[in-house]
Design a protein around this motif. Structure first.
Motif, PDB file in Angstrom:
ATOM      1  N   LEU A   1      38.301 100.029 -25.822  1.00 50.94           N
ATOM      2  CA  LEU A   1      37.749 100.887 -24.772  1.00 50.94           C
ATOM      3  C   LEU A   1      38.624 102.103 -24.504  1.00 50.94           C
ATOM      4  CD1 LEU A   1      36.485  98.269 -22.176  1.00 50.94           C
ATOM      5  CD2 LEU A   1      35.089  99.772 -23.578  1.00 50.94           C
TER       6      LEU A   1
ATOM      7  N   GLN B   1      30.347 108.583 -24.708  1.00 49.33           N
ATOM      8  CA  GLN B   1      31.378 107.539 -24.610  1.00 49.33           C
ATOM      9  C   GLN B   1      30.956 106.455 -23.617  1.00 49.33           C
ATOM     10  OE1 GLN B   1      32.123 110.801 -24.486  1.00 49.33           O
ATOM     11  NE2 GLN B   1      33.441 111.138 -26.268  1.00 49.33           N
ATOM     12  N   GLU B   2      30.286 106.850 -22.546  1.00 47.16           N
ATOM     13  CA  GLU B   2      29.808 105.849 -21.587  1.00 47.16           C
ATOM     14  C   GLU B   2      28.775 104.943 -22.251  1.00 47.16           C
ATOM     15  OE1 GLU B   2      27.356 105.298 -17.428  1.00 47.16           O
ATOM     16  OE2 GLU B   2      27.174 107.155 -18.581  1.00 47.16           O
TER      17      GLU B   2
ATOM     18  N   GLU C   1      28.443 104.375 -25.467  1.00 50.41           N
ATOM     19  CA  GLU C   1      29.117 103.568 -26.489  1.00 50.41           C
ATOM     20  C   GLU C   1      29.876 102.400 -25.864  1.00 50.41           C
ATOM     21  OE1 GLU C   1      32.439 104.133 -30.049  1.00 50.41           O
ATOM     22  OE2 GLU C   1      31.704 105.892 -28.978  1.00 50.41           O
ATOM     23  N   ALA C   2      30.544 102.632 -24.729  1.00 49.69           N
ATOM     24  CA  ALA C   2      31.266 101.554 -24.036  1.00 49.69           C
ATOM     25  C   ALA C   2      30.297 100.492 -23.545  1.00 49.69           C
ATOM     26  CB  ALA C   2      32.073 102.119 -22.871  1.00 49.69           C
ATOM     27  N   LYS C   3      29.157 100.924 -23.016  1.00 51.85           N
ATOM     28  CA  LYS C   3      28.145  99.975 -22.543  1.00 51.85           C
ATOM     29  C   LYS C   3      27.647  99.113 -23.696  1.00 51.85           C
ATOM     30  CE  LYS C   3      23.488  99.970 -20.673  1.00 51.85           C
ATOM     31  NZ  LYS C   3      22.378 100.820 -20.245  1.00 51.85           N
TER      32      LYS C   3
ATOM     33  N   ARG D   1      35.317 107.521 -20.359  1.00 45.64           N
ATOM     34  CA  ARG D   1      33.913 107.151 -20.241  1.00 45.64           C
ATOM     35  C   ARG D   1      33.324 107.792 -18.994  1.00 45.64           C
ATOM     36  NH1 ARG D   1      37.339 103.625 -21.504  1.00 45.64           N
ATOM     37  NH2 ARG D   1      37.513 102.741 -19.425  1.00 45.64           N
TER      38      ARG D   1
ATOM     39  N   ILE E   1      37.215 104.505 -27.882  1.00 43.91           N
ATOM     40  CA  ILE E   1      36.129 105.179 -27.173  1.00 43.91           C
ATOM     41  C   ILE E   1      36.680 106.309 -26.320  1.00 43.91           C
ATOM     42  CG2 ILE E   1      34.321 104.891 -25.451  1.00 43.91           C
ATOM     43  CD1 ILE E   1      33.887 102.090 -26.533  1.00 43.91           C
TER      44      ILE E   1
END
Length: 178
Positions: free
Chosen positions: A105, A118-119, A121-123, A112, A109
């Motif tokens: 994270l 990026q948000e 992708e993190a989700k 975020r 990534i």
């Protein structure tokens, strides 16, 4: 003080075989002793020393409690590094697993910020990781139910709920929605 001396003299007279005491005899501690009767009672009991000892004991006890509490509060548990429990074979919360997720994270990534790629992708990464944990728990539970009925070593059963933001919100001000 005079009453106490009179009571002692009465007890001495009633306890002794003779009606009178020998000259200069004083009854002390169940025995006759010769000499002048004591004018002041000597004792190892000193109120100041006793009070100081009591306070020192109390302060020492409180310091001991504080040290034990401090030690217990700031002592960290031994970190668990193995991703699987050696006894049960179950996945467990471990430092290695957490470091892997946090490293991905934070380094892979990056930031975020809301509304960025990026948000998203993190989700997706977190949903994938949690789905994998859920699947591992389901498989472990099926394996365990086929071999044993021991509930003490039960695999976790959990549900996932993913919030979906739509970009709108309700603003309530003085019981009026906007």
């Amino acid at each position: 003080m005079a009453n106490i001396q009179a009571l002692k003299q009465r007890n001495i007279k009633s306890d002794s075989d003779s009606k009178t005491l020998p000259k200069g005899a004083v009854f002390q501690g169940g025995d006759f002793k010769y000499g002048a009767p004591p004018t002041k009672v000597h004792s190892a009991f000193s109120p100041v020393k006793t009070i100081l000892r009591a306070w020192a004991t109390l302060v020492g006890f409180l310091v001991l409690i504080v040290l034990i509490t401090y030690q217990l509060h700031y002592t960290l548990p031994t970190p668990v590094n193995e991703p699987l429990n050696a006894v049960s074979g179950q996945a467990q919360f471990s430092e290695a697993n957490v470091r892997k997720v946090v490293r991905h994270l934070s380094e892979d990534i990056g930031y975020r910020v809301v509304g960025t790629e990026q948000e998203l992708e993190a989700k997706e990464y977190l949903i994938k990781e949690l789905s994998q944990l859920k699947e591992d728990a389901r498989i472990g539970s099926l394996r365990q139910s086929a071999t044993t009925t021991d509930l003490d070593q039960a695999w976790p059963n959990f549900d996932m709920w993913i919030q979906v933001g739509d970009g709108s919100h309700r603003f309530d001000f003085m019981s009026k929605g906007k």
